[in-house]
Write an enzyme that holds these catalytic residues in place. Sequence first.
Site, PDB file in Angstrom:
ATOM      1  N   ASP A  45      -0.707 -12.956   0.386  1.00 12.89           N
ATOM      2  CA  ASP A  45      -1.932 -12.492   0.069  1.00 12.89           C
ATOM      3  C   ASP A  45      -2.972 -13.412   0.606  1.00 12.89           C
ATOM      4  O   ASP A  45      -2.719 -14.223   1.278  1.00 12.89           O
ATOM      5  CB  ASP A  45      -2.113 -12.811  -1.494  1.00 12.89           C
ATOM      6  CG  ASP A  45      -1.570 -11.669  -2.393  1.00 12.89           C
ATOM      7  OD1 ASP A  45      -1.097 -10.614  -2.006  1.00 12.89           O
ATOM      8  OD2 ASP A  45      -1.496 -12.036  -3.678  1.00 12.89           O
ATOM      9  N   ARG A  98      -1.410  -5.604   4.992  1.00 16.77           N
ATOM     10  CA  ARG A  98      -1.990  -4.804   3.763  1.00 16.77           C
ATOM     11  C   ARG A  98      -3.455  -4.807   4.114  1.00 16.77           C
ATOM     12  O   ARG A  98      -3.962  -5.793   3.992  1.00 16.77           O
ATOM     13  CB  ARG A  98      -1.632  -5.473   2.562  1.00 16.77           C
ATOM     14  CG  ARG A  98      -2.161  -4.763   1.518  1.00 16.77           C
ATOM     15  CD  ARG A  98      -2.390  -5.547   0.171  1.00 16.77           C
ATOM     16  NE  ARG A  98      -1.087  -5.674  -0.544  1.00 16.77           N
ATOM     17  CZ  ARG A  98      -0.905  -6.962  -0.934  1.00 16.77           C
ATOM     18  NH1 ARG A  98      -1.611  -7.691  -1.093  1.00 16.77           N
ATOM     19  NH2 ARG A  98       0.628  -7.168  -1.483  1.00 16.77           N
TER      20      ARG A  98
END
Length: 306
Positions: A130, A183
């Site tokens: 992340d 992402r």
Amino acid sequence: MLRQLFIALSESQKMRAFAEASPLGRRTSRRFVAGTTVEEGMAVTRAMNEAGISVTIDHLGENVSTPDEARVSAKSYHEVLEAIRSNGLNANISCKLTHLGLDIDEKLCRELVCSLVAHASRDNNFLRVDMEGSAYTQRTIDLVRALHHSVGGADAVGTVLQAYLRRSESDVQELCAEGIRIRLVKGAYREPPEIAFPKKAEVDANFLSLTKVLLKSGLYHAIATHDERLIQQTIAFATREKIDQGKFEFQMLHGVRRDLQQQLVRDGWRVRVYVPFGTEWYPYFMRRLAERPANVWFIAKNLFRS
Ligand code: FDA
């Protein structure tokens, strides 16, 4: 203004300690959090898989302050990978580097992530790193690059880029050139205008322009948003460019726009949902309120009803 307030609250250690210890707080967090244990995370994952949706599992936590806490986080992620494998689930994992010790010992953090990538690679699985606040952007990218080029890393690790950051255009070019899976998100932290677009319209325009670069790259990327207009524009672009439905995936958060998740699956698009679990839910939960302050009323109404 409310967005800024919730983001500021998400950074308060006092509020965090109070909320995470409170039974009402735990009940409230259930809107976006699967539960506190690995088993609860797996149960939600199984239900998603049955609905045709794949999952990425996040063991909640960030900014640990001792090496032992970082080791405990890594151990929990190994358990999650093992549970995914033994239950035959369609899921991978998402980790934050500050949960694995980046703030306190970069060498230890590197070792812990490396062992998780090796584990994921052995299982033909995948670890998504992340992206946190901008203080960590360069270190995150550097570490993911190193992992990607290590043995077994190429197909087992990727990261996240934030469309609100001005630097992301060049990061997208560079990471795609190295074959690293991305992402794409809008970005959830408080950043100054020198480095981040301050206006929503600019962030959205950058998101769409980066999406087009990602889709044309030939790599398997994730377009992570609940913004229906951007999703429709992504679909229109993929259709026009004859990009197959299996060449990328949409991603959304657990508890947000379930209707849209199911519609996309019905239309044949790949969808993965980010499923967080754990006791350290407060900063994550507050960022979700920042994205849509109306959630406060929605949650209050449901608490009152139940
Ligand atoms: P936007 O905020 O413009 O919302 C569009 C619409 O979606 C809203 O009008 C509303 O209908 C709905 N919506 C959005 N958020 C909602 C919420 N919380 N509750 C209810 N409805 C909501 N960020 C980051 O900085 N680093 C990261 O690593 C990640 N990882 C990540 C993974 C995945 C799978 C997703 C979907 C998102 C992230 N994010 C993230 C968070 C991301 O940066 C962003 O804050 C949120 O996705 C909200 O932005 P949207 O793109 O949905 O658009």
